[in-house]
Design a protein around this motif. Structure first.
Motif, PDB file in Angstrom:
ATOM      1  N   LEU A 323      -4.214   6.538  -5.242  1.00 38.13           N
ATOM      2  CA  LEU A 323      -3.956   8.069  -5.952  1.00 38.13           C
ATOM      3  C   LEU A 323      -3.850   8.868  -4.986  1.00 38.13           C
ATOM      4  CD1 LEU A 323      -4.266   9.233  -8.888  1.00 38.13           C
ATOM      5  CD2 LEU A 323      -6.613   9.771  -8.271  1.00 38.13           C
ATOM      6  N   GLN A 324      -4.350   9.143  -3.854  1.00 35.58           N
ATOM      7  CA  GLN A 324      -4.393  10.168  -2.939  1.00 35.58           C
ATOM      8  C   GLN A 324      -2.827  10.229  -2.504  1.00 35.58           C
ATOM      9  OE1 GLN A 324      -6.122  12.499  -1.732  1.00 35.58           O
ATOM     10  NE2 GLN A 324      -4.832  13.111   0.042  1.00 35.58           N
ATOM     11  N   ILE A 325      -2.393   8.955  -1.972  1.00 39.83           N
ATOM     12  CA  ILE A 325      -1.038   8.522  -1.269  1.00 39.83           C
ATOM     13  C   ILE A 325       0.050   9.039  -2.297  1.00 39.83           C
ATOM     14  CG2 ILE A 325       0.408   6.801  -0.553  1.00 39.83           C
ATOM     15  CD1 ILE A 325      -1.341   7.480   1.363  1.00 39.83           C
ATOM     16  N   PHE A 326      -0.235   8.608  -3.758  1.00 36.13           N
ATOM     17  CA  PHE A 326       0.731   8.556  -4.674  1.00 36.13           C
ATOM     18  C   PHE A 326       0.855  10.228  -4.936  1.00 36.13           C
ATOM     19  CE2 PHE A 326       1.875   9.277  -9.228  1.00 36.13           C
ATOM     20  CZ  PHE A 326       2.931   8.607  -9.182  1.00 36.13           C
ATOM     21  N   SER A 327      -0.178  10.943  -5.037  1.00 36.91           N
ATOM     22  CA  SER A 327       0.016  12.404  -5.454  1.00 36.91           C
ATOM     23  C   SER A 327       0.484  13.144  -3.995  1.00 36.91           C
ATOM     24  CB  SER A 327      -1.513  12.982  -5.823  1.00 36.91           C
ATOM     25  OG  SER A 327      -2.215  11.942  -6.617  1.00 36.91           O
ATOM     26  N   LEU A 328       0.015  12.710  -2.929  1.00 39.97           N
ATOM     27  CA  LEU A 328       0.809  13.342  -1.844  1.00 39.97           C
ATOM     28  C   LEU A 328       2.349  13.198  -1.879  1.00 39.97           C
ATOM     29  CD1 LEU A 328      -1.390  12.391   1.440  1.00 39.97           C
ATOM     30  CD2 LEU A 328      -1.016  14.926   0.495  1.00 39.97           C
ATOM     31  N   TYR A 329       2.696  11.985  -2.175  1.00 38.12           N
ATOM     32  CA  TYR A 329       3.899  11.575  -2.297  1.00 38.12           C
ATOM     33  C   TYR A 329       4.754  12.420  -3.280  1.00 38.12           C
ATOM     34  CZ  TYR A 329       8.219   9.136  -3.579  1.00 38.12           C
ATOM     35  OH  TYR A 329       9.514   8.747  -3.919  1.00 38.12           O
ATOM     36  N   SER A 330       4.257  12.629  -4.607  1.00 43.19           N
ATOM     37  CA  SER A 330       4.787  13.390  -5.434  1.00 43.19           C
ATOM     38  C   SER A 330       4.852  14.735  -5.010  1.00 43.19           C
ATOM     39  CB  SER A 330       3.921  13.276  -6.579  1.00 43.19           C
ATOM     40  OG  SER A 330       3.416  12.118  -6.992  1.00 43.19           O
ATOM     41  N   ARG A 331       4.111  15.355  -4.235  1.00 41.35           N
ATOM     42  CA  ARG A 331       3.786  16.674  -3.839  1.00 41.35           C
ATOM     43  C   ARG A 331       4.914  16.798  -2.767  1.00 41.35           C
ATOM     44  NH1 ARG A 331       0.007  20.331  -4.267  1.00 41.35           N
ATOM     45  NH2 ARG A 331       0.019  19.455  -6.349  1.00 41.35           N
ATOM     46  N   MET A 332       5.079  15.841  -2.122  1.00 43.63           N
ATOM     47  CA  MET A 332       5.995  16.116  -0.664  1.00 43.63           C
ATOM     48  C   MET A 332       7.182  16.022  -1.038  1.00 43.63           C
ATOM     49  SD  MET A 332       4.151  17.227   1.625  1.00 43.63           S
ATOM     50  CE  MET A 332       2.345  17.567   2.154  1.00 43.63           C
ATOM     51  N   VAL A 333       7.741  14.959  -1.959  1.00 46.48           N
ATOM     52  CA  VAL A 333       8.865  14.390  -1.996  1.00 46.48           C
ATOM     53  C   VAL A 333       9.891  15.555  -2.445  1.00 46.48           C
ATOM     54  CG1 VAL A 333       8.819  14.218  -4.723  1.00 46.48           C
ATOM     55  CG2 VAL A 333      10.526  12.691  -3.244  1.00 46.48           C
ATOM     56  N   PHE A 343       6.762   7.251   3.596  1.00 42.97           N
ATOM     57  CA  PHE A 343       6.206   6.009   3.497  1.00 42.97           C
ATOM     58  C   PHE A 343       6.025   5.243   4.814  1.00 42.97           C
ATOM     59  CE2 PHE A 343       8.321   5.777  -0.776  1.00 42.97           C
ATOM     60  CZ  PHE A 343       7.113   5.185  -1.540  1.00 42.97           C
ATOM     61  N   LEU A 344       6.810   5.750   5.608  1.00 38.12           N
ATOM     62  CA  LEU A 344       6.438   5.189   7.291  1.00 38.12           C
ATOM     63  C   LEU A 344       4.905   5.649   7.560  1.00 38.12           C
ATOM     64  CD1 LEU A 344       7.639   3.793   9.638  1.00 38.12           C
ATOM     65  CD2 LEU A 344       8.096   5.975  10.697  1.00 38.12           C
ATOM     66  N   VAL A 345       4.674   6.864   7.285  1.00 31.32           N
ATOM     67  CA  VAL A 345       3.294   7.070   7.472  1.00 31.32           C
ATOM     68  C   VAL A 345       2.078   6.505   6.563  1.00 31.32           C
ATOM     69  CG1 VAL A 345       1.685   8.982   7.462  1.00 31.32           C
ATOM     70  CG2 VAL A 345       3.920   9.289   8.215  1.00 31.32           C
ATOM     71  N   ALA A 346       2.487   6.224   5.403  1.00 27.31           N
ATOM     72  CA  ALA A 346       1.599   5.430   4.630  1.00 27.31           C
ATOM     73  C   ALA A 346       1.611   4.064   5.145  1.00 27.31           C
ATOM     74  CB  ALA A 346       2.205   5.481   3.369  1.00 27.31           C
ATOM     75  N   ALA A 347       2.768   3.325   5.656  1.00 23.95           N
ATOM     76  CA  ALA A 347       2.555   2.017   6.060  1.00 23.95           C
ATOM     77  C   ALA A 347       1.762   1.970   7.363  1.00 23.95           C
ATOM     78  CB  ALA A 347       4.067   1.448   6.479  1.00 23.95           C
ATOM     79  N   LEU A 348       1.871   3.154   8.362  1.00 27.48           N
ATOM     80  CA  LEU A 348       1.105   3.020   9.382  1.00 27.48           C
ATOM     81  C   LEU A 348      -0.296   3.122   9.086  1.00 27.48           C
ATOM     82  CD1 LEU A 348       2.835   5.645  11.699  1.00 27.48           C
ATOM     83  CD2 LEU A 348       2.464   2.980  12.193  1.00 27.48           C
ATOM     84  N   PHE A 349      -0.786   3.780   7.935  1.00 25.83           N
ATOM     85  CA  PHE A 349      -2.171   3.765   7.581  1.00 25.83           C
ATOM     86  C   PHE A 349      -2.604   2.450   7.087  1.00 25.83           C
ATOM     87  CE2 PHE A 349      -3.164   8.254   7.053  1.00 25.83           C
ATOM     88  CZ  PHE A 349      -4.852   8.285   7.227  1.00 25.83           C
ATOM     89  N   GLY A 351      -1.616  -0.319   7.971  1.00 24.11           N
ATOM     90  CA  GLY A 351      -1.511  -0.938   9.215  1.00 24.11           C
ATOM     91  C   GLY A 351      -2.902  -0.874   9.808  1.00 24.11           C
ATOM     92  N   VAL A 352      -3.299   0.376  10.216  1.00 24.45           N
ATOM     93  CA  VAL A 352      -4.665   0.418  10.745  1.00 24.45           C
ATOM     94  C   VAL A 352      -5.640  -0.161   9.971  1.00 24.45           C
ATOM     95  CG1 VAL A 352      -5.983   2.579  11.387  1.00 24.45           C
ATOM     96  CG2 VAL A 352      -3.615   2.712  11.543  1.00 24.45           C
ATOM     97  N   LEU A 353      -5.801   0.343   8.699  1.00 27.47           N
ATOM     98  CA  LEU A 353      -6.679  -0.438   7.628  1.00 27.47           C
ATOM     99  C   LEU A 353      -6.717  -1.911   7.974  1.00 27.47           C
ATOM    100  CD1 LEU A 353      -6.348   1.201   4.288  1.00 27.47           C
ATOM    101  CD2 LEU A 353      -8.334   1.154   5.840  1.00 27.47           C
ATOM    102  N   ALA A 354      -5.366  -2.590   7.945  1.00 30.71           N
ATOM    103  CA  ALA A 354      -5.556  -4.002   7.971  1.00 30.71           C
ATOM    104  C   ALA A 354      -6.100  -4.516   9.266  1.00 30.71           C
ATOM    105  CB  ALA A 354      -4.244  -4.640   7.972  1.00 30.71           C
ATOM    106  N   TRP A 355      -5.720  -3.639  10.355  1.00 33.51           N
ATOM    107  CA  TRP A 355      -6.286  -3.942  11.547  1.00 33.51           C
ATOM    108  C   TRP A 355      -7.864  -3.793  11.711  1.00 33.51           C
ATOM    109  CZ3 TRP A 355      -8.825  -0.789  15.309  1.00 33.51           C
ATOM    110  CH2 TRP A 355      -9.054  -1.066  16.598  1.00 33.51           C
ATOM    111  N   ALA A 356      -8.449  -2.594  11.139  1.00 35.34           N
ATOM    112  CA  ALA A 356      -9.939  -2.722  10.889  1.00 35.34           C
ATOM    113  C   ALA A 356     -10.580  -3.602  10.188  1.00 35.34           C
ATOM    114  CB  ALA A 356     -10.187  -1.263  10.334  1.00 35.34           C
ATOM    115  N   ALA A 357      -9.863  -4.119   9.172  1.00 27.72           N
ATOM    116  CA  ALA A 357     -10.504  -5.038   8.322  1.00 27.72           C
ATOM    117  C   ALA A 357     -10.459  -6.408   9.340  1.00 27.72           C
ATOM    118  CB  ALA A 357      -9.859  -5.297   7.204  1.00 27.72           C
ATOM    119  N   TYR A 358      -9.603  -6.543   9.946  1.00 24.82           N
ATOM    120  CA  TYR A 358      -9.317  -7.780  10.759  1.00 24.82           C
ATOM    121  C   TYR A 358     -10.473  -8.005  11.716  1.00 24.82           C
ATOM    122  CZ  TYR A 358      -7.553 -11.538  13.840  1.00 24.82           C
ATOM    123  OH  TYR A 358      -7.416 -12.390  14.585  1.00 24.82           O
TER     124      TYR A 358
END
Lengths: 372, 192
Positions: A323-333, A343-349, A351-358
């Protein structure tokens, strides 16, 4: 068949073929599962539905001017007594589910009665009072009849009362907490876990808009602080002695996160114009800092959820993150950030999450190896 | 299930039904008492809004009274929260209609022949802008008449011929007893 029974029976087949459970054990477990009565059956659902529809039928009676007031009131009281009398009758015949729907029907008629009398006599003193009277009647029924449905009705009515009172008085309406505490005590005494969740949701409906009514009417940080406090309290409840008895700490942490996130979300996307000025001229630094705090909070919650196996918290954090990402996106677009960069920033995020989970997964695997 | 559990449940049902009946009966009798024994006053209507209804509900009318506009300078400390309870003192001078002259947070001195207290709630946002007159709701601001008759009332209010007969009890609670068109009582509210 309940989902729990389906799952256990599926697992049982596996465990039996692995040789962990004997055939006699399987038979005993299956018999035990079969002997458990379903908590909610089709009959209960239809009976509750009938009770609610009955309430609506009585409420339409309030507009029926062809009858005298006394006749309308008598008819209503007769319906009220029929509901509770019927409840006692079917309870004696061991049809508890129907008895409790009859109690719910009685509560519906009681509420319709309050509206009927108020309408017949043109009473418009303070409209929320009607909801409070109704809620207290439902709470009384919940206590005396040990009725879960009545408690659920009381919680819904209390929330509605608080909302009306808040909107009318533009005031936080702290007194809501008094009947709420009573309701949660009733939920605990009925040993009804969904009732505790319902009480938590009812508190949420009061807490989240609190920022609009406290201090300068835009004090959403208060909501964030309270949410954080609830989450910390939840973490404090992980004391084994308490946790063994009630096991609420994980849920309390999740509700705390929900409240804190709601406060942050309102600050960023709902009440932002009052806080930071018109949308195209908001100070980027402040907005970005708030978004960063939110995202760090959510990632932290995900980490905690993975580390403590708190599934509710994990899903909540994921949903809030989306929800946060979507709302930020709607605001920033089209404004400060290009879509692709966003989307690059979101993807990096992610990625970081996936790494932390791993990493977490690796650590847990190592820990279980070490203990084995 | 033992017999005592059945009996206990039956007693619980009786207690709930009695309590809820008591609440409803109290609401109705309290109102009947106010309508029957309350002091009768006539309040002229300033504006009326009519919301057309249906044959079952009738027309819903909203009534605004000059006594609903209470000047700020007569409030004890000139500050009011929204929906706060106030006691407004009305006075009648030389046969003129009732006028609000004071408002208080607690019940003021008892009534006289040309003096009376009505309990109401403030209807304005915080803080009250000093240049506007705040509105007080007394709980007599809406009424239901048979379908189609709302327009008749609107016409009467335009020619300043609409008034409301109000009953007021010792606690300042007010209730509509009936509507008065051109000095004649109409739609008198039956007690039962």
């Amino acid at each position: 068949m309940s989902w729990y029974r389906t799952r256990v029976e599926g697992d049982l087949a596996k465990w039996q073929s692995a040789g962990w459970v004997t055939e006699a054990g399987v038979a005993a477990i299956k018999a035990d599962l079969a002997s458990r009565r379903p908590t909610i059956g089709a009959a209960t659902i239809f009976a509750v539905l009938g009770a609610i529809l009955f309430g609506f039928a009585v409420m339409s009676l309030a507009n029926w001017n062809a009858m005298s007031k006394l006749a309308r009131l008598s008819l209503l009281l007769a319906a009220l007594w029929a509901c509770y009398g019927g409840a006692a009758y079917v309870f004696a015949r061991r049809l508890e589910a129907f008895a409790h729907s009859a109690v719910l029907g009685g509560i519906a008629v009681y509420g319709a009665g309050i509206k009927l009398v108020a309408q017949m006599y043109h009473m418009h003193g303070n409209p929320p009072d009607a909801d409070l009277l109704w809620a207290l009647g439902a709470l009384l029924a919940a206590v005396l009849a040990r009725s879960r449905a009545a408690l659920a009705a009381a919680l819904v009515l209390l929330s509605s009362w608080a909302r009306l009172e808040r909107e009318l008085s533009a005031d936080p309406h702290w007194i809501f907490l008094a009947p709420w505490v009573a309701a949660i005590a009733v939920a605990a005494s009925l040993r009804w876990r969904p009732g505790l969740h319902l009480a938590a949701l009812s508190l949420l409906t009061w807490l989240v808009p609190l920022g609009y009514y406290a201090l300068d009417n835009h004090a959403h940080w208060v909501v964030v602080v309270i949410g954080g406090g609830i989450a910390l309290t939840g973490a404090g409840l992980t004391v084994p002695a308490i946790e063994r008895r009630v096991g609420v700490s994980q849920a309390v942490i999740a509700y705390g996160l929900a409240v804190a996130f709601a406060g942050l979300y309102i600050m960023q996307f709902v009440d932002d114009i009052a806080l930071f000025g018109p949308r195209d001229a908001q100070p980027l630094g402040q907005v970005a800092a708030l978004a960063a705090v939110t995202l760090i909070l959510l990632v932290g919650a995900m980490y905690l959820a993975l580390a403590t196996d708190n599934r509710g918290l994990l899903w909540l954090a994921f949903a809030a993150f989306a929800l946060q990402i979507f709302s930020l996106y709607s605001r920033m677009v089209g404004t400060q950030l290009e879509t692709s960069l966003f989307f690059l920033v979101a993807a990096l995020f992610a990625g970081v999450l996936a790494w932390a989970a791993y990493r977490l997964h690796l650590r847990q695997a190592r820990a279980s190896e070490a203990s084995a | 299930m033992t017999i005592s559990r059945k009996a206990l449940f039956a007693v619980a049902m009786a207690v709930i039904a009695l309590a809820q009946t008591g609440v409803l009966a109290y609401m109705a009798t309290d109102r009947v008492q106010l309508l029957r024994d309350g002091r009768e006053i006539t309040l002229p209507v300033e504006t009326i809004y009519v919301y057309p209804g249906d044959p079952l509900r009738g027309d819903y009318v909203q009534l605004m009274y000059p006594v609903g506009r209470v000047p700020l300078n007569v409030l004890e400390d000139a500050k009011a929260r929204r929906n706060e309870v106030f006691y407004v003192v009305l006075e009648r001078r030389n046969g003129n209609p009732w006028q609000p002259v004071e408002w208080h947070r607690s019940m003021p001195l008892p009534d006289g022949a040309d003096r009376l207290v009505m309990r109401g709630r403030s209807d304005t946002a915080t803080p009250i802008p000093s240049h506007r007159l705040p509105l007080i709701r007394y709980g007599i601001e809406s009424y239901v008449v048979p379908q189609g008759e709302g327009e008749k009332l609107q016409a009467a209010s335009r020619s300043k011929k609409l008034a409301v007969l109000v009953a007021v009890d010792k606690g300042g609670n007010a209730a509509i007893k009936g509507l008065i068109i051109d000095g004649k009582l109409q739609y008198e509210e039956p007690l039962f």
